[in-house]
Write a protein that holds these residues in place. Structure first.
Motif, PDB file in Angstrom:
ATOM      1  N   THR A   1      -4.048   2.808  -5.455  1.00 52.88           N
ATOM      2  CA  THR A   1      -5.279   2.039  -5.320  1.00 52.88           C
ATOM      3  C   THR A   1      -4.926   0.801  -4.521  1.00 52.88           C
TER       4      THR A   1
ATOM      5  N   GLU B   1      -6.351   2.536   1.302  1.00 52.41           N
ATOM      6  CA  GLU B   1      -7.164   3.633   0.786  1.00 52.41           C
ATOM      7  C   GLU B   1      -8.620   3.209   0.585  1.00 52.41           C
ATOM      8  N   THR B   2      -8.824   1.941   0.247  1.00 49.11           N
ATOM      9  CA  THR B   2     -10.200   1.435   0.134  1.00 49.11           C
ATOM     10  C   THR B   2     -10.885   1.460   1.497  1.00 49.11           C
TER      11      THR B   2
ATOM     12  N   ARG C   1     -11.859   4.958   2.506  1.00 47.47           N
ATOM     13  CA  ARG C   1     -13.080   5.417   1.839  1.00 47.47           C
ATOM     14  C   ARG C   1     -14.316   4.759   2.441  1.00 47.47           C
TER      15      ARG C   1
ATOM     16  N   TYR D   1       0.861  -1.186   0.000  1.00 47.76           N
ATOM     17  CA  TYR D   1       0.000   0.000   0.000  1.00 47.76           C
ATOM     18  C   TYR D   1       0.896   1.235   0.000  1.00 47.76           C
TER      19      TYR D   1
END
Length: 296
Positions: free
Chosen positions: A165, A169-170, A173, A160
């Motif tokens: 992506t 980061e997922t 969010r 990461y």
């Protein structure tokens, strides 16, 4: 003194490598639009320019290949394209590096293993990829090691980085979008911050240039320790100041994906330490540092 070429320079690892450029290690990190590894002519030109420029200034040229097709699920139906980037591209790159006498460091993945081990994988363990992505990366390793180039494979996992992506980061969010979320708790690995991996790869390049190249041609480099995706997600929530109890565990069967994931993909970092290279920090400590960097 190094001059380094980093194909894949616009990815999260490539960007972190580019950020390490200094008078001691001049780094050029072109993206695929500037250097497409599937274009033989482009590869020949780039490596030739690197070699000639470095030697004209008394530096050692090194290539660190961070370019890869990493869309794991998409590769299941697009294996031809994944093979072109992950196997054919490295084959051409290694052949050109061999002919120009340029050392090559090629980044690979835990997905080359079957994921059914009960202890961390060593570099010499048998491969057995179970996904298209893993097969193409294994083929790339074979191509590089069989090229005759002065080359090293560095396998890593669960990477990461800032602006990438990736899982961190997922989760960042989803934390703002959902009250609770379920995350797989039966897949184990070692989260790896791309900035620390980049520093390790550059250190390896320096060893190679300085006559301290590791005898082993395959090394493993990941964050220290291990966890599950569920444990990783809870730690991310903690860093965000969110309640980790909002993350619920689930099984792989409850969260099916097109590409099979390794149930166990922890890589042993013994080979890295035995080469005299600096071990990466424990994954949890690195994650805190990542969030501190993100807030700056």
């Amino acid at each position: 003194m190094l001059t380094v070429l980093v194909p894949g320079g616009t990815g999260q690892l490539g960007r972190d490598l580019a950020a390490l450029s200094s008078p001691e290690a001049e780094i050029t990190a072109p993206g695929s639009a500037e250097l497409d590894l599937t274009s033989t002519g482009a590869v020949v030109d780039a490596v030739s320019t690197l070699a000639e420029g470095a030697r004209a200034t008394g530096r050692t040229p090194v290539v660190i290949n961070a370019a890869a097709y990493t869309a794991v699920d998409a590769a299941e139906t697009d294996e031809q394209r994944a093979f072109a980037v992950n196997a054919d591209g490295p084959r051409v790159l290694a052949a050109v590096c061999s002919s120009r006498r340029v050392p090559l460091v090629h980044v690979s993945t835990d997905y080359v293993f079957p994921g059914d081990a009960e202890r961390p994988y060593e570099p010499e363990d048998d491969l057995g990829p179970r996904s298209a992505y893993g097969r193409t990366k294994a083929a790339g390793e074979d191509a590089v090691l069989g090229s005759g180039a002065q080359a090293w494979i560095v396998r890593t996992a669960w990477v990461y980085g800032l602006g990438g992506t990736n899982f961190v980061e997922t989760m960042r969010r989803l934390e703002s979008e959902r009250e609770t979320l379920s995350v797989v708790d039966d897949q184990r690995g070692s989260p790896t911050w791309s900035a620390e991996l980049a520093a390790g790869l550059l250190e390896l390049a320096g060893f190679i240039a300085g006559g301290r190249a590791p005898e082993r041609r395959v090394l493993h480099c990941t964050g220290g320790g291990e966890t599950t995706w569920y444990g990783f997600a809870r730690a991310i929530f903690e860093e965000l100041g969110a309640d980790p109890e909002r993350v619920r565990p689930c099984t792989t069967e409850e969260f099916p994906r097109p590409a099979p994931r390794p149930a166990y993909s922890v890589l042993s970092n013994v080979s890295w330490a035995e080469a005299g290279l600096t071990p990466l920090r424990p994954w949890r400590e690195a994650l805190s540092a990542y969030f501190a960097a993100a807030r700056r």
